[in-house]
Write a protein that holds these residues in place. Structure first.
Motif, mmCIF file in Angstrom:
data_model
loop_
_atom_site.group_PDB
_atom_site.id
_atom_site.type_symbol
_atom_site.label_atom_id
_atom_site.label_comp_id
_atom_site.label_asym_id
_atom_site.label_seq_id
_atom_site.Cartn_x
_atom_site.Cartn_y
_atom_site.Cartn_z
ATOM 1 N N ALA A 183 0.835 -1.201 0.000
ATOM 2 C CA ALA A 183 0.000 0.000 0.000
ATOM 3 C C ALA A 183 0.873 1.256 0.000
ATOM 4 O O ALA A 183 0.569 2.232 -0.689
ATOM 5 C CB ALA A 183 -0.928 0.001 1.216
ATOM 6 N N VAL A 184 1.953 1.229 0.762
ATOM 7 C CA VAL A 184 2.877 2.371 0.797
ATOM 8 C C VAL A 184 3.510 2.562 -0.574
ATOM 9 O O VAL A 184 3.550 3.675 -1.110
ATOM 10 C CB VAL A 184 3.953 2.179 1.885
ATOM 11 N N VAL A 185 3.992 1.486 -1.165
ATOM 12 C CA VAL A 185 4.643 1.555 -2.477
ATOM 13 C C VAL A 185 3.647 2.028 -3.534
ATOM 14 O O VAL A 185 3.980 2.858 -4.385
ATOM 15 C CB VAL A 185 5.278 0.193 -2.847
ATOM 16 N N HIS A 186 2.426 1.531 -3.475
ATOM 17 C CA HIS A 186 1.393 1.957 -4.431
ATOM 18 C C HIS A 186 1.169 3.469 -4.331
ATOM 19 O O HIS A 186 1.072 4.159 -5.345
ATOM 20 C CB HIS A 186 0.089 1.199 -4.162
ATOM 21 N N ILE A 223 9.148 7.533 9.526
ATOM 22 C CA ILE A 223 10.200 8.152 10.324
ATOM 23 C C ILE A 223 11.596 7.658 9.966
ATOM 24 O O ILE A 223 12.580 8.292 10.340
ATOM 25 C CB ILE A 223 9.928 7.961 11.830
ATOM 26 N N ASP A 224 11.711 6.596 9.206
ATOM 27 C CA ASP A 224 13.034 6.104 8.818
ATOM 28 C C ASP A 224 13.422 6.513 7.395
ATOM 29 O O ASP A 224 14.412 6.031 6.862
ATOM 30 C CB ASP A 224 13.097 4.586 8.972
ATOM 31 N N GLN A 225 12.676 7.409 6.789
ATOM 32 C CA GLN A 225 12.947 7.812 5.406
ATOM 33 C C GLN A 225 13.308 9.293 5.272
ATOM 34 O O GLN A 225 13.289 9.844 4.181
ATOM 35 C CB GLN A 225 11.733 7.495 4.520
ATOM 36 N N HIS A 226 13.663 9.939 6.354
ATOM 37 C CA HIS A 226 13.947 11.381 6.323
ATOM 38 C C HIS A 226 15.118 11.730 5.407
ATOM 39 O O HIS A 226 15.119 12.807 4.801
ATOM 40 C CB HIS A 226 14.222 11.910 7.730
ATOM 41 N N LEU A 257 13.135 6.222 -2.936
ATOM 42 C CA LEU A 257 12.241 6.025 -1.803
ATOM 43 C C LEU A 257 11.407 4.754 -1.975
ATOM 44 O O LEU A 257 11.242 3.970 -1.033
ATOM 45 C CB LEU A 257 11.336 7.246 -1.643
ATOM 46 N N ILE A 258 10.912 4.546 -3.185
ATOM 47 C CA ILE A 258 10.127 3.337 -3.471
ATOM 48 C C ILE A 258 10.984 2.096 -3.220
ATOM 49 O O ILE A 258 10.546 1.150 -2.559
ATOM 50 C CB ILE A 258 9.578 3.367 -4.918
ATOM 51 N N LYS A 259 12.203 2.091 -3.729
ATOM 52 C CA LYS A 259 13.087 0.933 -3.534
ATOM 53 C C LYS A 259 13.382 0.705 -2.067
ATOM 54 O O LYS A 259 13.416 -0.426 -1.595
ATOM 55 C CB LYS A 259 14.378 1.122 -4.328
ATOM 56 N N CYS A 267 11.484 1.451 0.474
ATOM 57 C CA CYS A 267 10.279 0.902 1.116
ATOM 58 C C CYS A 267 10.038 -0.542 0.691
ATOM 59 O O CYS A 267 9.548 -1.348 1.485
ATOM 60 C CB CYS A 267 9.066 1.766 0.810
ATOM 61 N N GLN A 268 10.386 -0.883 -0.545
ATOM 62 C CA GLN A 268 10.218 -2.268 -1.012
ATOM 63 C C GLN A 268 11.163 -3.204 -0.278
ATOM 64 O O GLN A 268 10.820 -4.353 -0.031
ATOM 65 C CB GLN A 268 10.455 -2.364 -2.512
ATOM 66 N N LEU A 269 12.340 -2.714 0.092
ATOM 67 C CA LEU A 269 13.308 -3.552 0.818
ATOM 68 C C LEU A 269 12.809 -3.919 2.210
ATOM 69 O O LEU A 269 13.253 -4.900 2.783
ATOM 70 C CB LEU A 269 14.644 -2.822 0.939
ATOM 71 N N LYS A 270 11.896 -3.164 2.735
ATOM 72 C CA LYS A 270 11.387 -3.409 4.075
ATOM 73 C C LYS A 270 10.301 -4.478 4.094
ATOM 74 O O LYS A 270 9.757 -4.790 5.126
ATOM 75 C CB LYS A 270 10.854 -2.107 4.671
ATOM 76 N N GLN A 271 9.963 -5.020 2.930
ATOM 77 C CA GLN A 271 8.905 -6.049 2.867
ATOM 78 C C GLN A 271 9.390 -7.368 3.422
ATOM 79 O O GLN A 271 10.477 -7.731 3.415
ATOM 80 C CB GLN A 271 8.438 -6.239 1.424
#
Length: 106
Positions: free
Chosen positions: A13-16, A57-60, A98-100, A102-106
């Motif tokens: 959902a975040v990546v979308h 909070i981890d993407q600043h 940023l997308i990449k 967030c995808q790594l956190k899956q």
């Protein structure tokens, strides 16, 4: 993905949502080129990214330069289209990063 307030949001959902924002950033180019109002959509995107900055909070490290560049579009947007265009593509690169991330956190 765990966000602020211990809210658990599905990474997909975040990546979308990030991909949707990426498309909206890209659309700022033809809007500016065709003389449409690009400032209001830009302001809306900045508001959304500011809210996201509070939640992710981890993407600043990525969100701060992204928002800074987008804010800079207000300064150069009416005067230098080539600089405006370059900044848009830099923003798109940051969104992909940023997308990449967030995808790594899956």
């Amino acid at each position: 993905m765990i966000l602020k307030y211990d809210a658990e949001i599905d990474n997909a959902a975040v990546v979308h949502n990030l991909k949707r924002i990426t498309n909206q950033i890209y659309k700022l180019l033809p809007m500016r080129e065709e003389g449409e109002d690009w400032k209001k959509p830009l302001a809306t995107l900045l508001e959304e990214l500011a809210g996201m900055d509070n939640l992710l909070i981890d993407q600043h490290i990525i969100l701060f330069p992204l928002m800074s560049k987008m804010e800079g579009l207000f300064i150069v947007g009416d005067n230098d289209f080539m600089l405006y265009r370059r900044i848009i593509f830099e923003c798109l690169g940051l969104m992909n990063k940023l997308i990449k991330s967030c995808q790594l956190k899956q």
